[in-house]
Design a protein around this motif. Structure first.
Motif, PDB file in Angstrom:
ATOM      1  N   PHE A 145      81.621 -24.956 -61.869  1.00 18.48           N
ATOM      2  CA  PHE A 145      80.996 -24.222 -63.077  1.00 18.48           C
ATOM      3  C   PHE A 145      79.781 -24.878 -63.684  1.00 18.48           C
ATOM      4  O   PHE A 145      79.501 -24.374 -63.373  1.00 18.48           O
ATOM      5  CB  PHE A 145      82.374 -23.863 -64.100  1.00 18.48           C
ATOM      6  N   GLY A 146      80.379 -26.292 -63.465  1.00 19.12           N
ATOM      7  CA  GLY A 146      79.572 -26.959 -64.490  1.00 19.12           C
ATOM      8  C   GLY A 146      78.410 -27.712 -63.953  1.00 19.12           C
ATOM      9  O   GLY A 146      77.388 -27.568 -64.086  1.00 19.12           O
ATOM     10  N   GLN A 147      78.421 -28.033 -61.846  1.00 20.40           N
ATOM     11  CA  GLN A 147      77.515 -28.259 -61.199  1.00 20.40           C
ATOM     12  C   GLN A 147      76.500 -26.917 -61.475  1.00 20.40           C
ATOM     13  O   GLN A 147      75.698 -26.703 -61.219  1.00 20.40           O
ATOM     14  CB  GLN A 147      78.185 -28.385 -59.852  1.00 20.40           C
ATOM     15  N   LEU A 148      77.271 -25.649 -61.438  1.00 23.59           N
ATOM     16  CA  LEU A 148      76.254 -23.560 -60.961  1.00 23.59           C
ATOM     17  C   LEU A 148      75.327 -23.928 -62.379  1.00 23.59           C
ATOM     18  O   LEU A 148      74.305 -23.583 -62.311  1.00 23.59           O
ATOM     19  CB  LEU A 148      76.811 -23.652 -60.109  1.00 23.59           C
ATOM     20  N   PHE A 149      75.893 -23.969 -63.673  1.00 18.47           N
ATOM     21  CA  PHE A 149      75.759 -23.037 -64.289  1.00 18.47           C
ATOM     22  C   PHE A 149      75.170 -24.187 -65.954  1.00 18.47           C
ATOM     23  O   PHE A 149      74.830 -23.553 -65.847  1.00 18.47           O
ATOM     24  CB  PHE A 149      76.693 -22.225 -64.896  1.00 18.47           C
ATOM     25  N   LEU A 150      75.992 -25.372 -65.859  1.00 18.47           N
ATOM     26  CA  LEU A 150      75.022 -26.148 -66.976  1.00 18.47           C
ATOM     27  C   LEU A 150      74.302 -28.117 -66.538  1.00 18.47           C
ATOM     28  O   LEU A 150      73.984 -28.795 -66.821  1.00 18.47           O
ATOM     29  CB  LEU A 150      76.591 -27.129 -66.990  1.00 18.47           C
ATOM     30  N   LYS A 151      74.413 -27.592 -64.718  1.00 19.20           N
ATOM     31  CA  LYS A 151      73.355 -28.665 -64.166  1.00 19.20           C
ATOM     32  C   LYS A 151      74.331 -29.826 -64.427  1.00 19.20           C
ATOM     33  O   LYS A 151      72.876 -30.782 -64.052  1.00 19.20           O
ATOM     34  CB  LYS A 151      72.057 -28.337 -64.756  1.00 19.20           C
ATOM     35  N   VAL A 152      75.250 -30.203 -64.741  1.00 22.34           N
ATOM     36  CA  VAL A 152      76.121 -31.423 -64.335  1.00 22.34           C
ATOM     37  C   VAL A 152      75.690 -31.639 -62.799  1.00 22.34           C
ATOM     38  O   VAL A 152      77.102 -31.294 -62.232  1.00 22.34           O
ATOM     39  CB  VAL A 152      77.287 -31.261 -65.424  1.00 22.34           C
ATOM     40  N   ASP A 153      75.300 -33.001 -62.377  1.00 14.59           N
ATOM     41  CA  ASP A 153      76.086 -33.214 -61.016  1.00 14.59           C
ATOM     42  C   ASP A 153      76.770 -33.718 -60.340  1.00 14.59           C
ATOM     43  O   ASP A 153      77.230 -34.707 -60.256  1.00 14.59           O
ATOM     44  CB  ASP A 153      74.379 -34.333 -60.439  1.00 14.59           C
ATOM     45  N   TYR A 154      78.166 -33.358 -60.452  1.00 15.50           N
ATOM     46  CA  TYR A 154      79.263 -34.214 -60.265  1.00 15.50           C
ATOM     47  C   TYR A 154      79.403 -34.330 -59.164  1.00 15.50           C
ATOM     48  O   TYR A 154      79.946 -34.668 -57.878  1.00 15.50           O
ATOM     49  CB  TYR A 154      80.529 -32.505 -60.387  1.00 15.50           C
ATOM     50  N   PHE A 155      79.201 -33.407 -58.057  1.00 12.20           N
ATOM     51  CA  PHE A 155      78.831 -33.661 -56.408  1.00 12.20           C
ATOM     52  C   PHE A 155      77.402 -33.472 -56.112  1.00 12.20           C
ATOM     53  O   PHE A 155      77.338 -33.856 -54.247  1.00 12.20           O
ATOM     54  CB  PHE A 155      78.783 -32.069 -56.074  1.00 12.20           C
ATOM     55  N   ARG A 156      76.919 -35.399 -56.933  1.00 12.17           N
ATOM     56  CA  ARG A 156      75.849 -36.057 -56.370  1.00 12.17           C
ATOM     57  C   ARG A 156      76.475 -37.229 -55.450  1.00 12.17           C
ATOM     58  O   ARG A 156      76.219 -37.241 -54.538  1.00 12.17           O
ATOM     59  CB  ARG A 156      75.457 -36.760 -57.126  1.00 12.17           C
ATOM     60  N   GLN A 157      78.217 -37.273 -55.967  1.00  8.91           N
ATOM     61  CA  GLN A 157      78.647 -38.169 -55.186  1.00  8.91           C
ATOM     62  C   GLN A 157      80.021 -37.610 -54.705  1.00  8.91           C
ATOM     63  O   GLN A 157      81.318 -37.490 -55.309  1.00  8.91           O
ATOM     64  CB  GLN A 157      78.775 -40.115 -56.080  1.00  8.91           C
ATOM     65  N   PRO A 158      80.003 -36.624 -53.903  1.00  8.62           N
ATOM     66  CA  PRO A 158      81.210 -36.070 -53.502  1.00  8.62           C
ATOM     67  C   PRO A 158      82.549 -36.614 -53.235  1.00  8.62           C
ATOM     68  O   PRO A 158      83.448 -36.406 -54.074  1.00  8.62           O
ATOM     69  CB  PRO A 158      81.359 -35.002 -52.909  1.00  8.62           C
ATOM     70  N   ALA A 159      82.707 -37.489 -52.973  1.00 12.85           N
ATOM     71  CA  ALA A 159      84.077 -38.900 -52.545  1.00 12.85           C
ATOM     72  C   ALA A 159      84.086 -38.805 -53.471  1.00 12.85           C
ATOM     73  O   ALA A 159      85.201 -39.129 -54.080  1.00 12.85           O
ATOM     74  CB  ALA A 159      83.741 -38.971 -51.583  1.00 12.85           C
ATOM     75  N   ALA A 160      83.317 -39.801 -54.700  1.00 13.57           N
ATOM     76  CA  ALA A 160      83.629 -40.055 -55.543  1.00 13.57           C
ATOM     77  C   ALA A 160      83.910 -39.337 -56.965  1.00 13.57           C
ATOM     78  O   ALA A 160      85.358 -39.405 -57.771  1.00 13.57           O
ATOM     79  CB  ALA A 160      82.674 -40.977 -56.301  1.00 13.57           C
ATOM     80  N   THR A 161      83.820 -38.294 -56.898  1.00 17.07           N
ATOM     81  CA  THR A 161      83.857 -37.368 -57.654  1.00 17.07           C
ATOM     82  C   THR A 161      85.386 -36.175 -57.663  1.00 17.07           C
ATOM     83  O   THR A 161      86.396 -36.354 -58.184  1.00 17.07           O
ATOM     84  CB  THR A 161      83.305 -36.061 -58.094  1.00 17.07           C
ATOM     85  N   LEU A 162      86.053 -35.854 -56.167  1.00 16.95           N
ATOM     86  CA  LEU A 162      86.961 -35.957 -55.594  1.00 16.95           C
ATOM     87  C   LEU A 162      88.020 -36.646 -55.933  1.00 16.95           C
ATOM     88  O   LEU A 162      88.788 -36.841 -56.502  1.00 16.95           O
ATOM     89  CB  LEU A 162      86.919 -35.464 -54.827  1.00 16.95           C
ATOM     90  N   LEU A 163      87.377 -38.205 -55.739  1.00 22.65           N
ATOM     91  CA  LEU A 163      88.440 -39.622 -56.461  1.00 22.65           C
ATOM     92  C   LEU A 163      88.941 -39.761 -57.537  1.00 22.65           C
ATOM     93  O   LEU A 163      89.930 -39.205 -58.266  1.00 22.65           O
ATOM     94  CB  LEU A 163      88.144 -40.231 -55.644  1.00 22.65           C
TER      95      LEU A 163
END
Lengths: 397, 313
Positions: free
Chosen positions: A269-287
Motif C-alpha cells: 500500500f505504501g509503495q503504490l499509494f504513498l510512494k514510499v519506496d519500500y521495494f527499492r531494496q526488496p531483499a533488505a525490506t523483506l529482511l
C-alpha cells in the motif's frame, strides 16, 4: 511437527474471525499514516532530499581536493554543504543540534601530498557509533580511495617500465595507510532530511504506524492464547500427544504469519499509494519485515502467556505499543531528538525496526545497512521467546 | 494380555503443605466403568491429572494400558481420551471445526479424520448444528461436544472428570447413557463424580475418596455392606440440634447421629422401630420434628459412616 501448523492454522482462523484484528492491523495503520503524514507535511509540495548532510571545510583548495569534493557532490548517500563564511565552530554547533550528520576537513597540503605519493589524512567529525556516522565514513572513504588510487595509478604509469618494481610496491603500499582519519563525536547525527518533505514524511509515518498497530493488534492474538488457558483447552491439548514446544511454536507461527502478511499488505500500500519506496531494496525490506514480525510475534506470545484474562491481554498490548512507539521514534523521528533520547529509544525494538525501514526508504542505503537493525530485532525476538517459553512452562503445569 | 487397564500404585501429590493426593492406589479392569466418588477437594481431579500426565506425581506411579505415567507419557497419551470437567473447547470455532482440530491433535488426518468427525457428530447428536459456533450452544450441547472430542481417536481408556456438573437433567441423562454405551463398545471408563447416584448407577467398581485418600473401594454392594445394611433417617427439627443430639444417640437401635446445617442424620438398624422412639425422645425434650426422610443403605450412608460428614458440595 505437523501439529505446529495445525495449531497455527486454528489460531489464524480464530484471530481472523475477530473484527478487531482487521481494525488494528489494517484500517488503523492506514488511517494514522495519513493523519501523521499530514502532520509531518507528507502531502505538501516539497523537494525531497533524503541524503545525509555533510559540511566540508576545504583548507587545501588544490585541484585534487576539489576533485574529492566533486566526487562527494555526486554521492547518492551524502549531500555537501560548503560555506566559506562558516568556521569549524559554526559547523560543530550545527552538528550538535543535529542539522549536520558530519564535518569533513580537507587539510592544507592535501593535493601536494597526494602528488608526491604520500597519503595525507582527512579529518571527519561524526558519530560513528550510529548508522549514519558509519555510512558517511564509508562513503568518504570510498571516494578518497577512488581518488588516491587514481593518482597512484597515474604516477605509476608516468614512470619508466624499468622502474616497475618500486612503483608497484609503492602502489601496493599506498593501501596500507588509510587516507582518512576519523574523529568520533558524540554529537547528534541528523540522519533524515533537513526539512520535512512529502516522501520523507510518509516514509517516517508509514513504517511507524505499521509497527505501532502491529503491536496493538497483539491483543487479539494474546486473547486467543489466554482463552485457551482459561477454558482449559491448553490442559486438554497436553493430554494429547502434542508437545509443549509444539503448542508454543504453533502460536508463535500464527502471530508471525499474521504480522508478516500485515507488513506485506501495508508496504505494498505504501509503495503504490504513498510512494514510499519500500521495494527499492526488496531483499533488505523483506529482511526487516521478517525480523520485525519475528520480534513482535515473540512479544505477542509473551503477552499471551503472561496475561491472565482478556482485559490483561489488551492492557499488555497497549502498554508496549505506547511505550515502544513513543520512545522508538514512531511518533517523532529520533533524528529530531537528543542523543540521550536516541540512546533510550534504541532500547526498544521499534527504534531498530524504524532504522531498518528508513535506511532503505529515507537514507537510500543498501542491504548491509539493515543487518545491524535486523540483528537487534532478532535479539529481541529470542529474548521475548525465551521469556514466553519459561512462563508457558510454568502456566501449563 | 493385560488384565487391568489402569494400575495406580501409591500416588502422592502435594501443593505446598496441602496433600492433595496421599497414597492413592487402585486398579481398573479392562472394559469396566470405575468411579472415583468424593466431595469437592477430595483429590479426584488431581488423581485424574496425574493419570493424564498433566501433573507429575511426587511419589508412586501408575500404568495405563501398560504405559507408565512417569516414564512413557506419550504412550499413555496415545491410548487415552480425556473429558475434562471444564468445557475445553474453542468457542469461536464450530463443532465440526473443533472436532477436526482435536482429531488432528490425536493424530487423525485426511479422509479418516473427516469420516470420524461425521461419526462423532452423529454420536453426540449434533450433525444438524455442526456448523454453528460452539459459543452459541447451550450448556448441554457443549458438554456433548466436550465428550465427542475424547471419542475421536477411539481411545482404549477414557477419563471423565465430573462431566455432568452444571447441566440440565435431560443432558445429564444423555451423558450417563453415553458412558454406558462407551463401556458396551469395550472402552474402559474412569469416571469421577461427587454425585452418589451416578456412581451407583454406572460403576462396576467404586473408590470413595476423601482428603486425598481412598477410604473405601469395591463394588456398590460391597461398599454398602460397610454400613451393615443400616437405614438412614434424615430429620429436621424446630430447635437447635444440640437439644436432642445426645438423647437420640442413647435411643435403642440408633448407631450414629450427626448434625450438619440444621439437618440431623441418624443411622439405624431398622428405621420403623427407631422412628417412634425418636419422636418420643424429642417430645420429652420439647422439640418438634418437622420433616422426616428414610433412605435404604447407599453410598451416601457409607461416606457418612466413614467420614462422619455428608457427601455433598
Amino acid at each position: 511437527m505437523i501439529r505446529i501448523f495445525d495449531i497455527a492454522a486454528k489460531d489464524l482462523m480464530q484471530i481472523l474471525r475477530d473484527r478487531k484484528t482487521f481494525l488494528f492491523l489494517l484500517i488503523m495503520p492506514i488511517a494514522f499514516t495519513f493523519l501523521f503524514g499530514f502532520a509531518f507535511g507528507g502531502f505538501s509540495k516539497g523537494v525531497s532530499d533524503p541524503r545525509l548532510p555533510v559540511a566540508i571545510i576545504n583548507q587545501d583548495g588544490g585541484d585534487l581536493s576539489l576533485r574529492l569534493v566533486n566526487l562527494l557532490e555526486n554521492s547518492e548517500v551524502i549531500t555537501i554543504t560548503q560555506d566559506a563564511a562558516k568556521t569549524l565552530a559554526d559547523y560543530e554547533k550545527l552538528l550538535t543540534k543535529g542539522n549536520l550528520a558530519g564535518i569533513l576537513i580537507i587539510p592544507t597540503g592535501y593535493t601536494d601530498a597526494l602528488l608526491t605519493g604520500s597519503l595525507p589524512p582527512l579529518s571527519l567529525e561524526a558519530n560513528i557509533t550510529q548508522t549514519a556516522g558509519t555510512t558517511i565514513q564509508s562513503e568518504i572513504l570510498a571516494a578518497a580511495n577512488r581518488l588516491t588510487s587514481a593518482v597512484q595509478t597515474a604516477l605509476i604509469v608516468g614512470q619508466t617500465s624499468s622502474a616497475f618494481g618500486p612503483a608497484f610496491e609503492q602502489a601496493l603500499s599506498a593501501w596500507d595507510n588509510p587516507p582518512i582519519r576519523i574523529e568520533s563525536t558524540s554529537a547528534v547525527v541528523q540522519t533524515g532530511p533537513k526539512v520535512s518533505s512529502q516522501v520523507a514524511a510518509l516514509a517516517q509515518t508509514s513504517p511507524a504506524m505499521m509497527l505501532q498497530f502491529a503491536i496493538a493488534g497483539l491483543l487479539t492474538c494474546g486473547a486467543v492464547i489466554v482463552n485457551e488457558r482459561k477454558t482449559r483447552s491448553l490442559q486438554r491439548l497436553l493430554t494429547t500427544a502434542t508437545r509443549r514446544s509444539h503448542i508454543l511454536l504453533g502460536h508463535y507461527l500464527a502471530i508471525f504469519v499474521l504480522l508478516f502478511a500485515q507488513f506485506l499488505v501495508l508496504m505494498t500500500f505504501g509503495q503504490l499509494f504513498l510512494k514510499v519506496d519500500y521495494f527499492r531494496q526488496p531483499a533488505a525490506t523483506l529482511l526487516v519485515a521478517v525480523a520485525s514480525s519475528l520480534c513482535i510475534a515473540a512479544l505477542g506470545l509473551l503477552i499471551g502467556v503472561f496475561a491472565k484474562n482478556e482485559e490483561q491481554a489488551i492492557a499488555f498490548s497497549l502498554i508496549p505499543m505506547f511505550l515502544f512507539s513513543g520512545l522508538g521514534g514512531a511518533w517523532t523521528p529520533l533524528e529530531y531528538t537528543s542523543a540521550t533520547f536516541q540512546a533510550i529509544g534504541h532500547v526498544t525494538p521499534v527504534a531498530w525496526a524504524m532504522d531498518g525501514f528508513k535506511n532503505i526508504t529515507v537514507r537510500l542505503l543498501g542491504f548491509e545497512s539493515v543487518l545491524v537493525p535486523c540483528a537487534a530485532l532478532a535479539g529481541y525476538a529470542v529474548l521475548f521467546f525465551l521469556l514466553a517459553a519459561w512462563r508457558f512452562r510454568r502456566v501449563s503445569e | 494380555m493385560l488384565q487391568n487397564a489402569i494400575e495406580v500404585k501409591n500416588l502422592h501429590k502435594a501443593f505446598g503443605d496441602l496433600k492433595a493426593v496421599d497414597g492413592v492406589s487402585f486398579e481398573v479392569a479392562q472394559g469396566e466403568i470405575f468411579s472415583l466418588l468424593g466431595p469437592n477437594g477430595a483429590g479426584k481431579t488431581t488423581t485424574i491429572s496425574m493419570l493424564s500426565c498433566l501433573l507429575r506425581p511426587d511419589e508412586g506411579d501408575a500404568l495405563v494400558m501398560g504405559h507408565s505415567i512417569k516414564d512413557d507419557q506419550m504412550g499413555v497419551k496415545s491410548v487415552l481420551g480425556v473429558v475434562p470437567q471444564e468445557i475445553a473447547l474453542y468457542n469461536d470455532l464450530s463443532a465440526r471445526e473443533n472436532l477436526t482440530f482435536w482429531g488432528k491433535m490425536y493424530g487423525l488426518r485426511g479422509p479418516a479424520l473427516r469420516s470420524r468427525v461425521d461419526e462423532v457428530l452423529e454420536i453426540i447428536g449434533l450433525t444438524e448444528r455442526a456448523k454453528d459456533r460452539v459459543g452459541k450452544y447451550s450448556g448441554g450441547m457443549k458438554r456433548r461436544v466436550n465428550i465427542g472430542v475424547a471419542l475421536l481417536h477411539k481411545p482404549q481408556v477414557i477419563y471423565m472428570d465430573e462431566p455432568t456438573v452444571g447441566i440440565d437433567p435431560q443432558s445429564r441423562r444423555n451423558i450417563l447413557d453415553s458412558v454406558v454405551a462407551l463401556k458396551n463398545q469395550g472402552m474402559t471408563v474412569l469416571y469421577t463424580t461427587h454425585y452418589m447416584e451416578e456412581a451407583q448407577e454406572l460403576s462396576d467398581h467404586i473408590a470413595i475418596m476423601d482428603i486425598g485418600k481412598v477410604i473405601a473401594y469395591g463394588t456398590n454392594a460391597e461398599l454398602v455392606k460397610i454400613v451393615g445394611q443400616m437405614d438412614r433417617i434424615t430429620l429436621t427439627i424446630n430447635a437447635e440440634s444440640g437439644r436432642v443430639l445426645e438423647a437420640w444417640k442413647k435411643v435403642q437401635g440408633v448407631k450414629q447421629v450427626t448434625a450438619q446445617d440444621g439437618t440431623l442424620t441418624v443411622l439405624a438398624d431398622d428405621s420403623n422401630q427407631v422412628l417412634p422412639r425418636l419422636f418420643e425422645t424429642s417430645a420429652l425434650n420439647g422439640v418438634r420434628i418437622t420433616t422426616v426422610a428414610i433412605q435404604e443403605p447407599n453410598l451416601e450412608a457409607v461416606f457418612l459412616h466413614l467420614t462422619g460428614k455428608a457427601l455433598r458440595d
